[in-house]
Design an enzyme around this catalytic site. Structure first.
Site, PDB file in Angstrom:
ATOM      1  N   TRP A 294       0.834  -1.210   0.000  1.00  0.00           N
ATOM      2  CA  TRP A 294       0.000   0.000   0.000  1.00  0.00           C
ATOM      3  C   TRP A 294       0.867   1.258   0.000  1.00  0.00           C
ATOM      4  CZ3 TRP A 294      -0.335   4.069   3.467  1.00  0.00           C
ATOM      5  CH2 TRP A 294      -1.409   4.948   3.295  1.00  0.00           C
ATOM      6  N   HIS A 295       2.020   1.190   0.667  1.00  0.00           N
ATOM      7  CA  HIS A 295       2.887   2.363   0.766  1.00  0.00           C
ATOM      8  C   HIS A 295       3.559   2.709  -0.557  1.00  0.00           C
ATOM      9  CE1 HIS A 295       2.484   1.798   5.137  1.00  0.00           C
ATOM     10  NE2 HIS A 295       2.919   3.032   5.236  1.00  0.00           N
ATOM     11  N   GLY A 296       3.720   1.738  -1.442  1.00  0.00           N
ATOM     12  CA  GLY A 296       4.367   2.037  -2.710  1.00  0.00           C
ATOM     13  C   GLY A 296       4.469   0.814  -3.594  1.00  0.00           C
TER      14      GLY A 296
END
Length: 316
Positions: A294-296
């Site tokens: 989700w962060h990248g």
């Protein structure tokens, strides 16, 4: 009351569109589509409408944020099996804050389908809930049962609350500009010259990065809470001295609190939560791996999330 909502919506559109106006068109389109689908879910209570709403938002996130990474994986698989195939990578912009507002859309749909929140009939209020600029691009991730009742409640001006909000706004801005942005210059130099850096400078750059990302997100979240109070809106606290945590579990209860709670309530618990010894470990690892992605879009984020999941499982 209506004037306050109009002001918040107009401010949010200007704030978001200032960065890249086509992104605003996408956001407005998603608000309209999600309002219609949420109305349909509330009226007909059909599972397939709920699934369409979930898939639509997830596909939008995957296409804009992860398509390039997925095509890279497919291309790597062809190379692994000795096929020389060049897959053209999509070349488009990444909409600002897409991960945050997608999770807000998903949370609203799930809560609406489960009957935990009521359908918001006013499209004006719904639009403000979805794109309120203080929390739009970097959190905190505010849920429907937290924000919608406040938007629907007539609020009088409170000088003490406004002063507290202004103090938090200035404090968060100081942390962001005078700590995070200054550290980022040193950290950037360190990462660009990693091969030639001396031992001590390399460690300083590493720890500088740790405090840069903390100051960046913490400062922004504090600004968001402050701006909210100035408008008479209470936003949840998102950080609580995470580097003073005494365990990995404690860390994730302090770092990006609203994100951790979102994954707990909408992924970890539906997977089975803490039921069964082996289930705990599996659910923790799956949840944290997805949190990493989700962060990248990249292998580093995947392995970072997987690593935290394994550490949490070992600790448990």
């Amino acid at each position: 009351q209506r004037l306050r909502l109009v002001l918040l919506l107009f401010s949010s559109f200007v704030f978001y569109g200032w960065f890249y106006w086509p992104g605003l068109l996408l956001l407005v389109g998603l608000i309209g589509v999600n309002y219609f689908l949420s109305w349909a879910v509330n009226k007909y209570r059909l599972k397939w409408i709920f699934i369409v709403g979930i898939c639509l938002n997830l596909l939008n996130l995957v296409w804009f944020k992860y398509a390039g990474f997925l095509f890279e994986i497919i291309e790597s698989l062809f190379v692994f099996f000795n096929f020389e195939v060049v897959i053209p990578k999509p070349n488009y912009w990444l909409p600002l804050g897409i991960s945050f507002y997608t999770f807000q859309f998903l949370g609203y749909f799930i809560d609406l389908y489960l009957g935990k929140v009521k359908h918001e009939k006013s499209i004006l209020t719904f639009a403000v809930f979805k794109c309120y600029y203080a929390q739009l691009i970097a959190g905190p991730i505010v849920r429907a049962n937290e924000l919608l009742p406040q938007l629907n409640t007539k609020t009088s001006f409170d000088l003490k609350r406004f002063q507290k909000g202004f103090f938090l706004l200035i404090g968060g801005l100081f942390v962001k500009v005078c700590v995070a942005d200054i550290l980022s210059q040193f950290v950037q130099y360190g990462f660009e010259n990693a091969a030639t850096m001396e031992f001590l400078k390399a460690w300083l750059a590493l720890y500088g990065f740790a405090f840069q990302i903390l100051s960046d997100f913490w400062g922004y979240s504090t600004m968001a809470v402050g701006i909210g109070l100035m408008y008479g809106i209470n936003l949840p606290n998102n950080f609580n001295f995470p580097y003073m945590a005494t365990s990995f579990q404690d860390f994730w209860r302090r770092w990006h609190i609203t994100l951790s709670e979102w994954f707990r309530d909408y992924l970890y618990i539906p997977l089975g939560g803490s039921r069964g010894r082996n289930g705990i470990y599996f659910n923790l690892i799956i949840t944290m791996t997805i949190a990493g992605i989700w962060h990248g879009a990249g292998w580093n984020f995947l392995f970072w999330g997987l690593g935290h999941g394994i550490l949490l499982a070992i600790e448990r």
